[in-house]
Design a protein around this motif. Structure first.
Motif, PDB file in Angstrom:
ATOM      1  N   GLU A 166       0.875  -1.108  -0.087  1.00 22.29           N
ATOM      2  CA  GLU A 166      -0.005   0.232  -0.012  1.00 22.29           C
ATOM      3  C   GLU A 166       0.879   1.218   0.179  1.00 22.29           C
ATOM      4  N   GLU A 167       0.864   2.465  -1.189  1.00 19.98           N
ATOM      5  CA  GLU A 167       1.282   3.466  -0.889  1.00 19.98           C
ATOM      6  C   GLU A 167       1.166   4.220   0.187  1.00 19.98           C
ATOM      7  N   THR A 168       1.852   5.013   0.177  1.00 16.67           N
ATOM      8  CA  THR A 168       2.036   6.366   0.742  1.00 16.67           C
ATOM      9  C   THR A 168       1.325   7.352  -0.091  1.00 16.67           C
ATOM     10  N   PRO A 169       0.910   8.490   0.765  1.00 14.45           N
ATOM     11  CA  PRO A 169       0.292   9.957  -0.189  1.00 14.45           C
ATOM     12  C   PRO A 169       1.229  10.312  -0.915  1.00 14.45           C
ATOM     13  N   GLN A 170       2.567  10.442  -0.484  1.00 14.63           N
ATOM     14  CA  GLN A 170       3.576  10.981  -1.010  1.00 14.63           C
ATOM     15  C   GLN A 170       4.448  10.414  -2.171  1.00 14.63           C
ATOM     16  N   GLU A 171       3.873   9.205  -1.730  1.00 12.88           N
ATOM     17  CA  GLU A 171       4.608   7.791  -2.896  1.00 12.88           C
ATOM     18  C   GLU A 171       4.049   7.925  -4.119  1.00 12.88           C
ATOM     19  N   LYS A 172       2.618   7.824  -4.057  1.00 20.08           N
ATOM     20  CA  LYS A 172       1.782   8.362  -4.847  1.00 20.08           C
ATOM     21  C   LYS A 172       2.254   9.299  -5.311  1.00 20.08           C
TER      22      LYS A 172
END
Length: 474
Positions: free
Chosen positions: A71-77
Protein backbone atom coordinates in the motif's frame (compact mmCIF):
# COMPACT_ATOMS: atom_id res chain seq x y z
CA UNK A 1 -14.96 -3.55 50.03
CA UNK A 2 -14.37 0.17 50.17
CA UNK A 3 -10.77 -0.19 48.98
CA UNK A 4 -11.47 -2.34 45.94
CA UNK A 5 -14.14 -2.12 43.26
CA UNK A 6 -14.21 -5.09 40.85
CA UNK A 7 -15.76 -2.91 38.11
CA UNK A 8 -13.08 -0.26 38.29
CA UNK A 9 -11.07 -0.44 35.05
CA UNK A 10 -7.99 0.87 36.77
CA UNK A 11 -7.86 -2.20 38.92
CA UNK A 12 -8.33 -4.47 35.91
CA UNK A 13 -5.44 -2.78 34.15
CA UNK A 14 -3.25 -2.93 37.23
CA UNK A 15 -4.08 -6.59 37.71
CA UNK A 16 -3.07 -7.46 34.19
CA UNK A 17 0.25 -5.66 34.38
CA UNK A 18 2.68 -8.09 35.97
CA UNK A 19 3.71 -8.07 39.64
CA UNK A 20 1.15 -5.61 40.90
CA UNK A 21 -1.62 -8.10 39.94
CA UNK A 22 -0.39 -10.72 42.39
CA UNK A 23 -0.48 -8.28 45.28
CA UNK A 24 -4.06 -7.41 44.34
CA UNK A 25 -5.04 -11.07 44.52
CA UNK A 26 -3.44 -11.56 47.90
CA UNK A 27 -5.26 -8.57 49.24
CA UNK A 28 -8.64 -10.11 48.23
CA UNK A 29 -7.74 -13.67 49.22
CA UNK A 30 -8.81 -13.02 52.77
CA UNK A 31 -12.31 -12.12 51.75
CA UNK A 32 -14.53 -14.72 53.38
CA UNK A 33 -17.41 -14.72 50.94
CA UNK A 34 -15.72 -16.71 48.07
CA UNK A 35 -15.49 -13.82 45.63
CA UNK A 36 -11.75 -13.95 45.20
CA UNK A 37 -11.84 -17.32 43.39
CA UNK A 38 -14.42 -16.16 40.85
CA UNK A 39 -12.65 -12.91 40.33
CA UNK A 40 -9.32 -14.66 39.91
CA UNK A 41 -10.84 -17.04 37.39
CA UNK A 42 -12.26 -14.09 35.43
CA UNK A 43 -9.01 -12.17 35.55
CA UNK A 44 -7.14 -15.25 34.36
CA UNK A 45 -9.50 -15.47 31.41
CA UNK A 46 -8.94 -11.80 30.60
CA UNK A 47 -5.20 -12.16 30.84
CA UNK A 48 -5.21 -15.27 28.67
CA UNK A 49 -7.24 -13.49 26.01
CA UNK A 50 -4.74 -10.63 25.95
CA UNK A 51 -1.90 -13.04 25.64
CA UNK A 52 -3.61 -14.78 22.73
CA UNK A 53 -3.83 -11.43 20.87
CA UNK A 54 -0.17 -10.80 21.50
CA UNK A 55 0.91 -14.22 20.31
CA UNK A 56 -1.09 -14.10 17.02
CA UNK A 57 -0.40 -16.38 14.07
CA UNK A 58 3.06 -15.34 12.75
CA UNK A 59 2.10 -16.01 9.05
CA UNK A 60 -0.91 -13.67 9.35
CA UNK A 61 1.28 -11.01 10.89
CA UNK A 62 3.72 -11.35 7.99
CA UNK A 63 0.84 -11.01 5.51
CA UNK A 64 -0.32 -7.81 7.19
CA UNK A 65 3.21 -6.44 7.08
CA UNK A 66 3.44 -7.23 3.38
CA UNK A 67 0.09 -5.51 2.75
CA UNK A 68 1.41 -2.47 4.55
CA UNK A 69 4.47 -2.47 2.32
CA UNK A 70 2.41 -2.75 -0.94
CA UNK A 71 0.00 0.00 0.00
CA UNK A 72 1.35 3.45 -1.18
CA UNK A 73 1.70 6.39 1.03
CA UNK A 74 0.23 9.67 -0.34
CA UNK A 75 3.78 10.92 -0.86
CA UNK A 76 4.72 7.90 -2.99
CA UNK A 77 1.53 8.27 -5.04
CA UNK A 78 2.32 11.93 -5.73
CA UNK A 79 5.82 10.97 -6.84
CA UNK A 80 4.55 8.20 -9.14
CA UNK A 81 1.94 10.49 -10.77
CA UNK A 82 4.53 13.24 -11.19
CA UNK A 83 6.83 10.80 -13.03
CA UNK A 84 3.95 9.71 -15.30
CA UNK A 85 3.09 13.32 -16.06
CA UNK A 86 6.71 14.14 -16.86
CA UNK A 87 6.87 11.12 -19.18
CA UNK A 88 3.75 12.29 -21.03
CA UNK A 89 5.19 15.78 -21.34
CA UNK A 90 8.41 14.34 -22.74
CA UNK A 91 6.51 12.31 -25.34
CA UNK A 92 4.44 15.34 -26.36
CA UNK A 93 7.58 17.45 -26.66
CA UNK A 94 9.23 14.79 -28.84
CA UNK A 95 6.16 14.68 -31.10
CA UNK A 96 6.05 18.47 -31.29
CA UNK A 97 9.75 18.65 -32.08
CA UNK A 98 9.27 16.08 -34.84
CA UNK A 99 6.31 18.03 -36.26
CA UNK A 100 8.23 21.32 -36.07
CA UNK A 101 11.18 19.68 -37.81
CA UNK A 102 8.84 18.44 -40.57
CA UNK A 103 7.25 21.89 -40.90
CA UNK A 104 10.69 23.52 -40.91
CA UNK A 105 11.70 21.22 -43.78
CA UNK A 106 8.50 22.17 -45.64
CA UNK A 107 9.12 25.87 -45.07
CA UNK A 108 12.76 25.48 -46.11
CA UNK A 109 11.63 23.74 -49.29
CA UNK A 110 9.07 26.46 -49.97
CA UNK A 111 11.61 29.21 -49.36
CA UNK A 112 14.06 27.46 -51.66
CA UNK A 113 11.36 27.29 -54.34
CA UNK A 114 10.59 30.99 -53.83
CA UNK A 115 14.28 31.86 -54.21
CA UNK A 116 14.53 29.76 -57.39
CA UNK A 117 11.32 31.37 -58.66
CA UNK A 118 12.69 34.86 -58.04
CA UNK A 119 15.89 33.94 -59.85
CA UNK A 120 13.93 32.43 -62.72
CA UNK A 121 15.55 29.02 -62.27
CA UNK A 122 12.49 27.07 -61.16
CA UNK A 123 11.21 24.69 -63.83
CA UNK A 124 8.64 22.02 -62.99
CA UNK A 125 8.91 19.24 -65.55
CA UNK A 126 5.34 18.17 -66.22
CA UNK A 127 5.14 18.21 -70.03
CA UNK A 128 5.90 14.47 -70.31
CA UNK A 129 2.91 13.64 -68.08
CA UNK A 130 0.36 15.51 -70.22
CA UNK A 131 -2.16 13.57 -72.28
CA UNK A 132 -3.97 15.04 -75.27
CA UNK A 133 -7.62 15.66 -74.30
CA UNK A 134 -10.49 14.02 -76.11
CA UNK A 135 -12.16 16.65 -78.40
CA UNK A 136 -15.49 15.74 -76.75
CA UNK A 137 -14.12 16.95 -73.38
CA UNK A 138 -13.41 20.45 -74.71
CA UNK A 139 -16.27 22.78 -73.69
CA UNK A 140 -17.43 25.83 -75.64
CA UNK A 141 -18.97 28.81 -73.80
CA UNK A 142 -20.93 31.13 -76.07
CA UNK A 143 -22.31 34.57 -75.25
CA UNK A 144 -20.39 37.21 -77.21
CA UNK A 145 -21.75 38.53 -80.51
CA UNK A 146 -18.31 39.37 -81.92
CA UNK A 147 -14.78 37.98 -81.63
CA UNK A 148 -13.40 37.30 -78.14
CA UNK A 149 -10.19 39.35 -77.80
CA UNK A 150 -8.96 38.66 -74.27
CA UNK A 151 -9.69 36.73 -71.08
CA UNK A 152 -8.50 36.25 -67.50
CA UNK A 153 -9.00 33.47 -64.93
CA UNK A 154 -9.63 34.39 -61.29
CA UNK A 155 -6.88 33.27 -58.84
CA UNK A 156 -9.24 30.70 -57.23
CA UNK A 157 -9.95 29.27 -60.74
CA UNK A 158 -13.71 29.40 -60.20
CA UNK A 159 -14.50 32.11 -62.76
CA UNK A 160 -13.35 33.39 -66.15
CA UNK A 161 -13.79 36.92 -67.47
CA UNK A 162 -13.89 37.36 -71.24
CA UNK A 163 -14.09 40.51 -73.34
CA UNK A 164 -14.93 41.06 -76.96
CA UNK A 165 -15.13 43.41 -79.91
CA UNK A 166 -18.80 43.81 -78.99
CA UNK A 167 -17.51 45.95 -76.04
CA UNK A 168 -18.99 43.61 -73.43
CA UNK A 169 -17.40 41.70 -70.53
CA UNK A 170 -18.89 38.37 -69.40
CA UNK A 171 -18.19 36.55 -66.13
CA UNK A 172 -18.39 32.77 -66.50
CA UNK A 173 -18.52 29.98 -63.94
CA UNK A 174 -15.84 27.41 -64.77
CA UNK A 175 -17.49 24.32 -63.30
CA UNK A 176 -20.96 24.73 -64.76
CA UNK A 177 -20.06 26.93 -67.74
CA UNK A 178 -22.88 29.31 -66.79
CA UNK A 179 -22.95 33.03 -67.47
CA UNK A 180 -22.80 34.69 -64.04
CA UNK A 181 -22.84 38.36 -65.10
CA UNK A 182 -22.61 40.49 -68.22
CA UNK A 183 -21.32 44.06 -68.40
CA UNK A 184 -22.96 45.24 -71.58
CA UNK A 185 -21.12 47.33 -74.13
CA UNK A 186 -22.38 50.72 -75.24
CA UNK A 187 -22.63 52.40 -78.60
CA UNK A 188 -20.04 54.85 -79.82
CA UNK A 189 -20.90 58.35 -78.63
CA UNK A 190 -22.64 57.22 -75.40
CA UNK A 191 -19.44 57.39 -73.28
CA UNK A 192 -20.83 60.15 -71.03
CA UNK A 193 -23.86 58.18 -69.81
CA UNK A 194 -22.84 54.52 -70.34
CA UNK A 195 -21.08 52.64 -67.51
CA UNK A 196 -18.74 50.37 -69.45
CA UNK A 197 -16.86 50.23 -72.73
CA UNK A 198 -18.06 51.76 -75.99
CA UNK A 199 -15.13 50.53 -78.12
CA UNK A 200 -13.39 47.18 -78.79
CA UNK A 201 -11.82 45.80 -75.61
CA UNK A 202 -8.26 44.62 -76.35
CA UNK A 203 -6.88 43.53 -72.97
CA UNK A 204 -7.74 42.58 -69.39
CA UNK A 205 -5.89 41.86 -66.15
CA UNK A 206 -6.87 40.68 -62.65
CA UNK A 207 -4.90 41.29 -59.43
CA UNK A 208 -3.33 38.25 -57.72
CA UNK A 209 -5.70 38.62 -54.72
CA UNK A 210 -8.75 38.88 -56.98
CA UNK A 211 -9.67 42.36 -55.71
CA UNK A 212 -9.47 44.34 -58.97
CA UNK A 213 -10.23 43.64 -62.62
CA UNK A 214 -8.86 46.02 -65.25
CA UNK A 215 -9.95 46.29 -68.90
CA UNK A 216 -8.55 48.47 -71.69
CA UNK A 217 -10.16 49.47 -74.98
CA UNK A 218 -9.60 51.15 -78.35
CA UNK A 219 -11.01 54.35 -76.88
CA UNK A 220 -7.82 55.01 -74.76
CA UNK A 221 -9.67 54.08 -71.53
CA UNK A 222 -8.79 51.73 -68.67
CA UNK A 223 -11.74 50.75 -66.48
CA UNK A 224 -11.35 49.16 -63.04
CA UNK A 225 -14.03 46.76 -61.78
CA UNK A 226 -14.83 44.74 -58.67
CA UNK A 227 -14.58 41.11 -59.88
CA UNK A 228 -17.05 39.84 -57.25
CA UNK A 229 -19.94 42.24 -57.88
CA UNK A 230 -18.87 43.45 -61.39
CA UNK A 231 -19.42 47.04 -60.21
CA UNK A 232 -17.45 49.84 -61.85
CA UNK A 233 -14.90 51.43 -59.52
CA UNK A 234 -12.53 53.78 -61.40
CA UNK A 235 -11.72 55.13 -64.84
CA UNK A 236 -8.02 55.66 -65.65
CA UNK A 237 -7.29 58.19 -68.39
CA UNK A 238 -3.92 59.16 -69.80
CA UNK A 239 -3.07 57.15 -72.92
CA UNK A 240 -3.37 58.88 -76.28
CA UNK A 241 -4.25 55.76 -78.28
CA UNK A 242 -5.73 52.27 -77.87
CA UNK A 243 -4.78 50.41 -74.68
CA UNK A 244 -3.34 47.08 -75.92
CA UNK A 245 -1.81 45.45 -72.81
CA UNK A 246 -2.54 45.30 -69.06
CA UNK A 247 -0.89 43.43 -66.19
CA UNK A 248 -0.98 43.65 -62.38
CA UNK A 249 2.28 43.15 -60.56
CA UNK A 250 1.83 39.98 -58.49
CA UNK A 251 1.19 40.55 -54.79
CA UNK A 252 0.41 44.27 -55.33
CA UNK A 253 -2.22 46.56 -56.84
CA UNK A 254 0.30 48.23 -59.16
CA UNK A 255 -1.03 48.14 -62.73
CA UNK A 256 1.10 48.37 -65.90
CA UNK A 257 -0.58 49.41 -69.16
CA UNK A 258 0.75 49.43 -72.73
CA UNK A 259 -0.69 51.36 -75.62
CA UNK A 260 -0.54 51.98 -79.36
CA UNK A 261 0.82 55.42 -78.38
CA UNK A 262 4.18 53.56 -77.83
CA UNK A 263 4.24 54.21 -74.06
CA UNK A 264 3.88 52.16 -70.89
CA UNK A 265 2.18 53.72 -67.88
CA UNK A 266 2.33 52.70 -64.21
CA UNK A 267 -0.77 53.14 -62.02
CA UNK A 268 -1.60 52.66 -58.34
CA UNK A 269 -5.12 51.23 -58.43
CA UNK A 270 -5.63 51.41 -54.65
CA UNK A 271 -5.21 55.20 -54.79
CA UNK A 272 -6.78 55.59 -58.25
CA UNK A 273 -3.58 57.39 -59.23
CA UNK A 274 -1.16 57.68 -62.14
CA UNK A 275 2.50 57.06 -61.22
CA UNK A 276 4.78 57.38 -64.27
CA UNK A 277 5.24 56.84 -68.02
CA UNK A 278 7.96 54.81 -69.76
CA UNK A 279 9.09 55.47 -73.35
CA UNK A 280 11.29 53.51 -75.74
CA UNK A 281 9.32 51.54 -78.36
CA UNK A 282 9.37 52.82 -81.94
CA UNK A 283 6.00 51.35 -82.92
CA UNK A 284 2.68 50.54 -81.26
CA UNK A 285 3.00 48.09 -78.35
CA UNK A 286 0.97 44.91 -78.91
CA UNK A 287 1.44 42.99 -75.66
CA UNK A 288 2.59 43.29 -72.04
CA UNK A 289 3.17 40.94 -69.10
CA UNK A 290 4.73 40.96 -65.62
CA UNK A 291 5.15 38.78 -62.53
CA UNK A 292 6.28 39.70 -59.01
CA UNK A 293 9.46 41.66 -59.78
CA UNK A 294 9.26 45.40 -60.23
CA UNK A 295 9.59 45.08 -64.00
CA UNK A 296 7.47 44.29 -67.03
CA UNK A 297 8.06 42.94 -70.54
CA UNK A 298 6.53 44.25 -73.75
CA UNK A 299 6.26 43.30 -77.42
CA UNK A 300 6.85 46.23 -79.77
CA UNK A 301 4.93 45.17 -82.86
CA UNK A 302 6.64 46.29 -86.03
CA UNK A 303 9.72 47.71 -84.32
CA UNK A 304 10.52 43.97 -83.90
CA UNK A 305 11.82 44.38 -80.38
CA UNK A 306 11.03 42.81 -77.04
CA UNK A 307 11.82 45.06 -74.08
CA UNK A 308 12.31 44.39 -70.38
CA UNK A 309 11.56 47.48 -68.30
CA UNK A 310 13.47 47.69 -65.01
CA UNK A 311 11.28 50.26 -63.32
CA UNK A 312 13.25 50.74 -60.10
CA UNK A 313 16.53 51.19 -62.03
CA UNK A 314 14.80 53.34 -64.70
CA UNK A 315 16.40 51.29 -67.46
CA UNK A 316 15.33 48.90 -70.23
CA UNK A 317 16.78 45.90 -72.03
CA UNK A 318 16.18 45.57 -75.79
CA UNK A 319 15.96 42.18 -77.58
CA UNK A 320 15.81 41.41 -81.33
CA UNK A 321 14.87 38.18 -83.08
CA UNK A 322 11.60 38.12 -85.03
CA UNK A 323 11.39 38.91 -88.75
CA UNK A 324 7.95 40.53 -88.55
CA UNK A 325 5.55 42.16 -86.12
CA UNK A 326 5.71 40.69 -82.59
CA UNK A 327 2.04 40.37 -81.65
CA UNK A 328 2.01 38.59 -78.28
CA UNK A 329 4.25 37.96 -75.26
CA UNK A 330 4.04 35.99 -72.00
CA UNK A 331 6.48 35.38 -69.13
CA UNK A 332 7.33 31.73 -68.35
CA UNK A 333 9.12 32.76 -65.16
CA UNK A 334 11.02 35.82 -63.92
CA UNK A 335 13.89 35.28 -66.38
CA UNK A 336 12.29 33.62 -69.43
CA UNK A 337 9.52 34.60 -71.83
CA UNK A 338 7.82 33.40 -74.99
CA UNK A 339 6.71 35.49 -77.96
CA UNK A 340 4.77 34.97 -81.19
CA UNK A 341 4.58 37.05 -84.33
CA UNK A 342 3.12 37.40 -87.81
CA UNK A 343 6.26 35.77 -89.25
CA UNK A 344 4.73 32.52 -87.93
CA UNK A 345 7.51 31.86 -85.44
CA UNK A 346 7.52 31.27 -81.68
CA UNK A 347 10.60 32.28 -79.69
CA UNK A 348 11.77 31.62 -76.14
CA UNK A 349 14.01 34.29 -74.57
CA UNK A 350 16.12 34.71 -71.48
CA UNK A 351 16.88 38.14 -70.05
CA UNK A 352 20.61 37.33 -70.21
CA UNK A 353 20.76 37.13 -74.03
CA UNK A 354 19.76 39.62 -76.70
CA UNK A 355 18.71 36.89 -79.14
CA UNK A 356 16.14 34.10 -78.62
CA UNK A 357 17.33 30.95 -76.86
CA UNK A 358 15.18 28.90 -79.25
CA UNK A 359 12.86 29.63 -82.20
CA UNK A 360 10.34 27.49 -84.08
CA UNK A 361 9.63 28.90 -87.55
CA UNK A 362 6.23 28.31 -89.18
CA UNK A 363 5.03 26.92 -85.86
CA UNK A 364 1.46 26.56 -87.16
CA UNK A 365 2.34 25.80 -90.76
CA UNK A 366 1.66 27.91 -93.84
CA UNK A 367 -1.17 28.66 -96.27
CA UNK A 368 -1.55 30.05 -99.80
CA UNK A 369 -0.70 29.01 -103.34
CA UNK A 370 2.47 27.10 -104.14
CA UNK A 371 5.39 29.46 -104.23
CA UNK A 372 3.38 32.17 -102.45
CA UNK A 373 2.96 30.42 -99.12
CA UNK A 374 2.57 32.62 -96.07
CA UNK A 375 3.00 31.35 -92.51
CA UNK A 376 0.00 31.35 -90.21
CA UNK A 377 0.33 34.29 -87.84
CA UNK A 378 0.84 33.40 -84.20
CA UNK A 379 -1.90 35.48 -82.57
CA UNK A 380 -1.53 34.33 -78.94
CA UNK A 381 0.89 32.56 -76.61
CA UNK A 382 0.58 31.34 -73.02
CA UNK A 383 2.88 29.71 -70.48
CA UNK A 384 2.17 27.71 -67.33
CA UNK A 385 4.31 29.67 -64.87
CA UNK A 386 7.51 27.98 -63.67
CA UNK A 387 6.92 24.89 -65.81
CA UNK A 388 8.06 23.51 -69.16
CA UNK A 389 4.69 23.92 -70.94
CA UNK A 390 3.88 26.61 -73.52
CA UNK A 391 0.82 27.00 -75.76
CA UNK A 392 0.31 28.96 -78.96
CA UNK A 393 -2.71 29.88 -81.07
CA UNK A 394 -3.26 30.94 -84.67
CA UNK A 395 -6.07 30.63 -87.22
CA UNK A 396 -5.00 27.24 -88.63
CA UNK A 397 -7.83 25.48 -86.73
CA UNK A 398 -5.75 24.30 -83.77
CA UNK A 399 -4.11 25.26 -80.49
CA UNK A 400 -0.59 23.83 -80.20
CA UNK A 401 1.07 22.80 -76.93
CA UNK A 402 4.85 22.74 -76.67
CA UNK A 403 7.45 21.32 -74.31
CA UNK A 404 10.40 23.56 -73.37
CA UNK A 405 13.69 21.69 -73.30
CA UNK A 406 16.11 21.61 -70.38
CA UNK A 407 17.19 25.14 -69.54
CA UNK A 408 14.44 26.40 -71.90
CA UNK A 409 16.55 25.46 -74.91
CA UNK A 410 14.42 24.08 -77.72
CA UNK A 411 10.66 23.71 -78.21
CA UNK A 412 9.14 20.32 -79.00
CA UNK A 413 5.49 19.92 -80.11
CA UNK A 414 3.40 17.91 -77.62
CA UNK A 415 -0.07 17.79 -79.17
CA UNK A 416 -2.64 20.05 -80.81
CA UNK A 417 -6.30 20.69 -79.96
CA UNK A 418 -8.69 21.31 -82.92
CA UNK A 419 -10.24 24.79 -82.86
CA UNK A 420 -11.78 26.78 -85.72
CA UNK A 421 -11.20 30.54 -85.80
CA UNK A 422 -8.63 33.07 -84.61
CA UNK A 423 -7.24 32.06 -81.22
CA UNK A 424 -6.87 35.60 -79.85
CA UNK A 425 -6.11 34.78 -76.22
CA UNK A 426 -4.76 31.81 -74.25
CA UNK A 427 -4.51 31.42 -70.48
CA UNK A 428 -3.45 28.52 -68.24
CA UNK A 429 -5.10 28.16 -64.85
CA UNK A 430 -2.62 28.60 -61.97
CA UNK A 431 -2.79 24.92 -61.05
CA UNK A 432 -2.40 23.79 -64.67
CA UNK A 433 -5.68 21.84 -64.62
CA UNK A 434 -7.07 23.54 -67.71
CA UNK A 435 -6.28 25.91 -70.56
CA UNK A 436 -8.77 28.52 -71.82
CA UNK A 437 -8.78 29.81 -75.40
CA UNK A 438 -10.63 32.94 -76.52
CA UNK A 439 -11.69 32.45 -80.15
CA UNK A 440 -13.24 34.72 -82.75
CA UNK A 441 -13.98 35.11 -86.42
CA UNK A 442 -11.43 37.96 -86.63
CA UNK A 443 -7.94 38.77 -85.35
CA UNK A 444 -8.06 40.81 -82.15
CA UNK A 445 -6.04 43.70 -83.64
CA UNK A 446 -7.78 44.06 -87.01
CA UNK A 447 -9.97 42.67 -89.78
CA UNK A 448 -7.53 41.17 -92.30
CA UNK A 449 -9.56 37.94 -92.63
CA UNK A 450 -12.90 36.68 -91.43
CA UNK A 451 -13.50 33.00 -90.76
CA UNK A 452 -17.30 32.70 -91.10
CA UNK A 453 -17.58 29.14 -89.77
CA UNK A 454 -15.81 30.06 -86.50
CA UNK A 455 -17.79 30.51 -83.30
CA UNK A 456 -17.12 33.51 -81.06
CA UNK A 457 -16.60 32.12 -77.57
CA UNK A 458 -14.38 30.44 -75.00
CA UNK A 459 -13.01 26.92 -75.20
CA UNK A 460 -12.07 25.25 -71.88
CA UNK A 461 -9.45 22.56 -72.55
CA UNK A 462 -8.85 20.09 -69.67
CA UNK A 463 -5.21 19.13 -69.13
CA UNK A 464 -4.90 15.54 -67.90
CA UNK A 465 -1.75 13.89 -66.59
CA UNK A 466 -0.72 10.23 -66.81
CA UNK A 467 0.03 9.91 -63.09
CA UNK A 468 -3.47 11.09 -62.23
CA UNK A 469 -4.95 8.64 -64.73
CA UNK A 470 -3.12 5.72 -63.09
CA UNK A 471 -4.27 6.79 -59.61
CA UNK A 472 -7.87 6.92 -60.82
CA UNK A 473 -7.57 3.44 -62.39
CA UNK A 474 -6.15 1.99 -59.17
Amino acid sequence: KSLYNRNDPANIISSSSGSSSSSGFRFNADDGKGRSKKFNKRMDEEISSDSENESADPSRKQQENEDDEIEETPQEKKLRLAKLYLEQLREEEDKRAEQESFEADLIAGRLQEDVLEQKGKLQRLIANELIAPDPAEVRLLRGHKLSVTCLVITPDEKYIFSASKDCSIIKWEVEGGKKVHKIAGGRKGTEARHVGHTAHILCMAISSDGKYLASGDMNKLILIWDPVTCKHLYKLKGHRDAVSGLAFRRGTHTLYSASHDRSIKVWSVDENAYVETLFGHQDMITGLDCLSRERCVTAGGRDRTVRVWKIAEESQLVFHGHEGSIDCIQLINEEHMVTGGDDGSISVWTVNKKKPVSTVKQAHGSHGNTGLEQPYWVSSVAALHNSDIVASGSHNSSVQLWKCGQGFRGLEPLFSVPMTGFVNSLKFSNSGKFLVAGVGQEHRLGRWWRIKEARNGLYIIPLKRQAQEQEVVQ
